[in-house]
Write an enzyme that holds these catalytic residues in place. Structure first.
Site, PDB file in Angstrom:
ATOM      1  N   ASP A  45      46.468  30.814  41.210  1.00 51.80           N
ATOM      2  CA  ASP A  45      45.896  29.778  40.344  1.00 51.80           C
ATOM      3  C   ASP A  45      46.904  29.458  39.258  1.00 51.80           C
ATOM      4  OD1 ASP A  45      44.044  27.999  39.187  1.00 51.80           O
ATOM      5  OD2 ASP A  45      43.251  29.544  37.869  1.00 51.80           O
ATOM      6  N   SER A  46      46.775  28.283  38.647  1.00 48.83           N
ATOM      7  CA  SER A  46      47.649  27.954  37.525  1.00 48.83           C
ATOM      8  C   SER A  46      47.333  28.836  36.313  1.00 48.83           C
ATOM      9  CB  SER A  46      47.484  26.479  37.144  1.00 48.83           C
ATOM     10  OG  SER A  46      46.121  26.202  36.880  1.00 48.83           O
TER      11      SER A  46
ATOM     12  N   CYS B  75      43.328  27.128  42.764  1.00 50.95           N
ATOM     13  CA  CYS B  75      43.477  26.044  41.791  1.00 50.95           C
ATOM     14  C   CYS B  75      43.236  24.707  42.494  1.00 50.95           C
ATOM     15  CB  CYS B  75      44.898  26.088  41.230  1.00 50.95           C
ATOM     16  SG  CYS B  75      45.360  24.701  40.182  1.00 50.95           S
TER      17      CYS B  75
ATOM     18  N   GLU C   9      37.979  26.908  27.723  1.00 52.79           N
ATOM     19  CA  GLU C   9      38.836  27.986  27.222  1.00 52.79           C
ATOM     20  C   GLU C   9      38.453  28.379  25.798  1.00 52.79           C
ATOM     21  OE1 GLU C   9      42.988  27.442  28.095  1.00 52.79           O
ATOM     22  OE2 GLU C   9      42.497  27.687  30.217  1.00 52.79           O
TER      23      GLU C   9
ATOM     24  N   CYS D 164      37.360  21.457  39.439  1.00 58.62           N
ATOM     25  CA  CYS D 164      38.342  22.203  38.654  1.00 58.62           C
ATOM     26  C   CYS D 164      37.692  23.539  38.342  1.00 58.62           C
ATOM     27  CB  CYS D 164      38.696  21.440  37.372  1.00 58.62           C
ATOM     28  SG  CYS D 164      39.657  22.412  36.185  1.00 58.62           S
TER      29      CYS D 164
ATOM     30  N   HIS E 201      37.635  25.341  35.930  1.00 61.03           N
ATOM     31  CA  HIS E 201      37.061  25.531  34.591  1.00 61.03           C
ATOM     32  C   HIS E 201      35.673  24.926  34.453  1.00 61.03           C
ATOM     33  CE1 HIS E 201      41.117  26.659  33.554  1.00 61.03           C
ATOM     34  NE2 HIS E 201      40.788  26.880  32.311  1.00 61.03           N
TER      35      HIS E 201
END
Lengths: 273, 273
Positions: free
Chosen positions: A11-12, A74, A160, A192, A194
Site C-alpha cells: 500500500d502507499s 492501494c 488520518e 480508497c 481511507h
C-alpha cells in the site's frame, strides 16, 4: 504439501491495513508481509507515471522477500499500476479494484428495481477517478450500468486526523456528495482504503438505504481464490504479520492504529532506494 | 560587477511559489530557479530523517545548476534540515523560519501592552511543531516570550482543494484555533506556505486585531541581505523564472495556480533520482 512463503501486501501508506486484517481473518495460517510506502505517500494526488514508478519499486522489494503472492491493497496503485505490476511479478497479483467492482455490481443487481438499473457511484482519489479503472471494471461485468466518479481528496487527511464524525467531516461529505445524493445511485463504492473510516459520515450524506461497498473483504476472498491449496501454508500454527514502512514517525503509528483499531504493532523501517 | 547565476528556491511542493513571488518583486532583475519536490510531498507529515534526506537530494540538484544562493521556501525543510543544507552548500542559504520569527517578534513587540509580553502562537505542520524550530528562533530573539505551537494538518489539503473560505475551512479553523483564540496570543505565525491562502478564515477564528505573520516578505528581504551587490545580476533586463517539479499533473497545475494567483507558467518535470 505446504508453501511457507509469506503473502506480500503493498500500500502507499497504512490504509491497506484493513485489507491485511481481512486477509488475516480469512487465511489465519498464512504469514503476511505488509509494505507501506509511507515515505512517498500519498499516491492519489500524483501522476500515473510517478505512481507506476513507486509501485514497481515497492513490488520489486516485496518480490525480493520471496512472497508467494502480491496483494495491491492501494486503490490508486491498483487502478494505475496493476498491469505494470503483473508484468514484473512471477507470482499471482491481486488488486482491490476488480474485487470492489465485483462487489459493487452484485450489490447493484440486488437493489435494481424490476427492469431498471440503478447507477453506481465511485468515490476515490483524483488519480483513481482520472484512470476510470472502476468504470472499466464495472462495465466489463455489467455493460450498460451507469458509473459516476467523485474525487474526495479531503477524506484522506480527515481519516488520518481522526476527524471522521465531526462537523468538518460532515461539511466535507455534504459538499462532495451532494451530486451523488441527487443522482439516484443506490450503491456507492468506497474506492480508497481511507474512506471506510468515514463510512458513517458518508452514509449520513446519502439517501437512507444506500449500500456502501468496501473492497477489503472481497479482496481477501480474491486472494484466497488466487492461491490454490498447494500454495497455502497449512494449519500448523497461526501466521505471523510483519509491517514494513519506508518512513516511520509517531504520527504514522497513530494513523496506523486508526486503521487497525488497536495500537499499531511494531513498524519496521526499510529503505527502498 | 554582476553575477548572472540564478537564485535557487526549493520547496516540497508549490506553496513556496509565494516566496518566489516575493523575491521576484524585491529583486526583479534576478533569474529565479524554483524546484518543487512534488513527487515526494508532503514533507510536513514525515519524519525528520526522511525530510532531511529529501531536502539534501533536492538541494544537491539545485547546486548542480550553479545557483548563487539557496532559498529554502518550505517551512518544514527550514525547520528540520537547514543545518544539513548549510553544511553541504558553498553558497548562502536562507530559510523561512528565522525571517518568520523575526517578523513575529517585531509584531509582538509592537502590540505588547506596557510591561507585558503577549504570547506568540505558531501554526505549522506536525513535523515543524515537533521540531520547535520557531520556538527556538523566537526565544533567541526575545528570551522569555511565550510561544505556543499548533499543528493544523488539514489546512494543507484545504488550501490545495481551494476550500479556503467555505464551511469546511471555517469548521476546521474553529477546531484547531479554539485554544489559540483563548490564549491571549496577539501574533500568530502562519508557519507553512499553504496557510496564507486561508488567512481570512484563520483571522475569522481569532480575536479581532490578531496579527497574522507570513514569512514570504521577510524571507525575500533576507535573501536580498544575503546577496551583496557584487552578487546581484545587474539591472540589464527583467529576470526570468523557471519552475521545476519532480511530479506534474493537471491537479498540480491547478494547485500551483492558486499560489501564483494566475495560471501556473510552464512546469518542467525533472528527476532527482
Amino acid at each position: 504439501m505446504s508453501d511457507p512463503r509469506p503473502i506480500g501486501l503493498f500500500d502507499s501508506g497504512v490504509g491497506g491495513l484493513t485489507v491485511l486484517e481481512a486477509v488475516a481473518r480469512r487465511m489465519p495460517f498464512e504469514d503476511l508481509l505488509y509494505l507501506g510506502d509511507t515515505a512517498r505517500l500519498p499516491y492519489g494526488t500524483k501522476s500515473p507515471e510517478t505512481v507506476r514508478r513507486y509501485a514497481r519499486r515497492a513490488i520489486g522489494f516485496l518480490l525480493a522477500q520471496d512472497v508467494k503472492a502480491v496483494v495491491v491493497a492501494c486503490n490508486t496503485a491498483s487502478a494505475l499500476a496493476l498491469d505494470a505490476i503483473e508484468e514484473m511479478s512471477p507470482v499471482p497479483v491481486v488488486g482491490v479494484v476488480a474485487p470492489g467492482a465485483e462487489a459493487a455490481v452484485a450489490a447493484a443487481r440486488a437493489s435494481d428495481p424490476a427492469g431498471q438499473r440503478v447507477p453506481i457511484a465511485v468515490l476515490a482519489t483524483e488519480a483513481t477517478v482520472v484512470s476510470d479503472a472502476y468504470g472499466h471494471a464495472i462495465r466489463a461485468l455489467d455493460p450498460g450500468r451507469d458509473v459516476t466518479h467523485t474525487a474526495c481528496p479531503l477524506f484522506v487527511p480527515l481519516a488520518e486526523e481522526g476527524w471522521t464524525e465531526n462537523e468538518v467531516a460532515r461539511a466535507a461529505a455534504a459538499l462532495y456528495l451532494a451530486d451523488v445524493a441527487r443522482s439516484g445511485a443506490r450503491v456507492v463504492v468506497l474506492g480508497c482504503t481511507h474512506y471506510p473510516l468515514l463510512a458513517g459520515t458518508i452514509a449520513g450524506a446519502l439517501p437512507k438505504g444506500t449500500v456502501l461497498v468496501d473492497s477489503a473483504e472481497t479482496a481477501a476472498r480474491a486472494v484466497e481464490a488466487a492461491l490454490p491449496l498447494a500454495f497455502r501454508r497449512g494449519e500448523a500454527s497461526h501466521g505471523s504479520t510483519r509491517l514494513l514502512v519506508t518512513d516511520a514517525s509517531d504520527r504514522l503509528r497513530r494513523v496506523a492504529g486508526r486503521f487497525l483499531g488497536r495500537p499499531a504493532a511494531d513498524l519496521t523501517l526499510v529503505d527502498l532506494l
